[in-house]
Scaffold this motif. Structure first.
Motif: not given
Length: 442
Positions: A404-417
């Motif tokens: 509750s009232h929490g957060v998720v922070a992500l970094l996504l990078n292209d890894s191909g098809e």
């Protein structure tokens, strides 16, 4: 030559004389490379308010070193209101409080600089500051000379209390800030200053400052003062979710000081507060008592992966909502702001998921709901709080049991098809079609 961080020239349609004067002198912003990214530092107001003196400032700077905050990038130590005598000198100069700042402001800034920091000061565009000390109205040139050329400050937080009557000032909200902007530019052009000055406008959002703030300053306040309650954090996030496009290298929305360590905020709420401020590219000015800071709070403030997004010198944009959570029609809800956010960064696409609900929740989204993600690709996932690589996301992602009232922070990078044979052919099936016009049924 010292150049104030004032952005322009983009005021061609304005007829205000003072604004025209700025244009005629060729105000510089981006080209000087100063304050291209949000400011990191400390401000005295939220915890100490008027209970400040020269020893507190130096003690704070030393604590920032010993706690590792300087190493994490926090490099401004800023004094807020109440530093001055209530009266100017016989020749009109601002005077530091003779007891609390008895060694003088030049001595103070020299000490702050010697510790590797920049020094900030507070002023006001009106007759008086918000706490009743001398404002700079009709003293702008004199005060700029005193604060920056004589005393050596590097940053000005410029408030807007005690506004003169309309018949006296004869300016709109933006025009009230122009005389100080002119004064700072005068110092820059006459060679009085050797380092750039950051000009931060403390003009609240009701004036739509985000529409014009970049014409004059490095940052601009967008809301009223923050408190230590989740309701305040949520309300500020909500308000700023609709104006993220105002932030860039030319300037940024200032969501007010960091309240971590003040009040009754939970650890998850504190993480959300810091993450939202950082990823929305707000200045990050700590407003707590560093001598009593907890290891938990310190771990949040020094999260270098989150700070790296805030300080990205390649991609200036803030994260913006791609889904408004419980407000699918984008209507404002100060208690339940947008939950799903994304934005570009130098090192990948940033996602911020905020559980605004009062209970833990799973949070699901299709990757291509973000404009920064390509269809038909798979993406590696980096958790910016757990500091772990969490495999590969294909088409969608689910964060489970977000507090509750929490957060998720992500970094996504292209890894191909993406892998072959995934059905249906489109993750977002609406209006998805084959070449012969056969629509894919989700």
């Amino acid at each position: 030559m010292r150049r104030i961080f004032v952005v322009g020239p983009r005021l061609a349609s304005f007829s205000i004389g003072l604004i025209g004067a700025i244009l005629s002198r060729g105000v510089h912003g981006l080209s000087n490379g100063v304050a291209k990214v949000p400011v990191l530092g400390y401000n005295t107001w939220n915890f100490f308010q008027c209970n400040i003196d020269q020893d507190l400032i130096i003690d704070t700077a030393n604590l920032m070193v010993s706690l590792g905050l300087q190493d994490a990038g926090y490099n401004y130590v800023n004094i807020d209101d109440c530093w001055a005598e209530k009266n100017r000198s016989s020749t009109g100069e601002l005077q530091p409080d003779s007891v609390r700042f008895s060694r003088g402001m030049k001595n103070l800034t020299d000490q702050v600089h010697a510790l590797g920091f920049k020094a900030g000061i507070y002023g006001d565009s009106g007759w008086f500051t918000c706490a009743g000390y001398p404002g700079s109205f009709e003293h702008e040139d004199q005060d700029a000379q005193t604060l920056f050329a004589d005393w050596g400050f590097d940053y000005l937080k410029y408030d807007n209390c005690a506004i003169p009557f309309d018949t006296i000032i004869q300016q709109g909200t933006m025009g009230k800030y122009v005389p100080m902007s002119n004064a700072l530019q005068n110092l820059a052009t006459n060679g009085s200053l050797s380092e750039p000055v950051v000009f931060s406008l403390c003009q609240w959002g009701w004036s739509q400052v985000w529409l014009w703030g970049a014409r004059l300053g490095h940052s601009w306040r967008t809301t009223g003062d923050i408190s230590s309650q989740w309701s305040s954090i949520a309300s500020i996030i909500n308000f700023n979710s609709f104006i993220t496009q105002a932030t860039g290298f030319y300037g940024r929305n200032d969501m007010d000081m960091l309240q971590l360590g003040n009040g009754n905020m939970t650890f998850d709420e504190a993480k959300t507060h810091f993450t939202a401020w950082a990823l929305m590219k707000s200045p990050l000015l700590i407003g707590t008592n560093l001598s009593a800071i907890t290891n938990e709070t310190l771990s949040i403030l020094t999260n270098k992966e989150i700070l790296a997004i805030n300080q990205d010198s390649v991609e200036p944009d803030a994260v913006s909502p791609f889904r408004w959570g419980i407000n699918p029609d984008w209507t404002s809800n100060s208690s339940f702001p947008a939950q799903y956010w994304s934005g570009p960064s130098e090192n990948g696409t940033v996602f911020m998921l905020i559980n605004t609900l009062d209970t833990p929740s799973d949070m699901f989204f299709n990757l291509t709901e973000s404009p920064w993600i390509r269809a038909g690709r798979q993406y590696s996932v980096r958790d910016l709080w757990a500091h772990t690589d969490n495999g590969t996301a294909v088409r969608n992602f689910t964060a489970t049991s977000v507090p509750s009232h929490g957060v998720v922070a992500l970094l996504l990078n292209d890894s191909g098809e993406e892998p072959l044979g995934i059905y249906p052919q489109c993750a977002v099936w609406f209006s998805c079609s084959s070449e012969n016009g056969t629509y894919v049924d989700g």
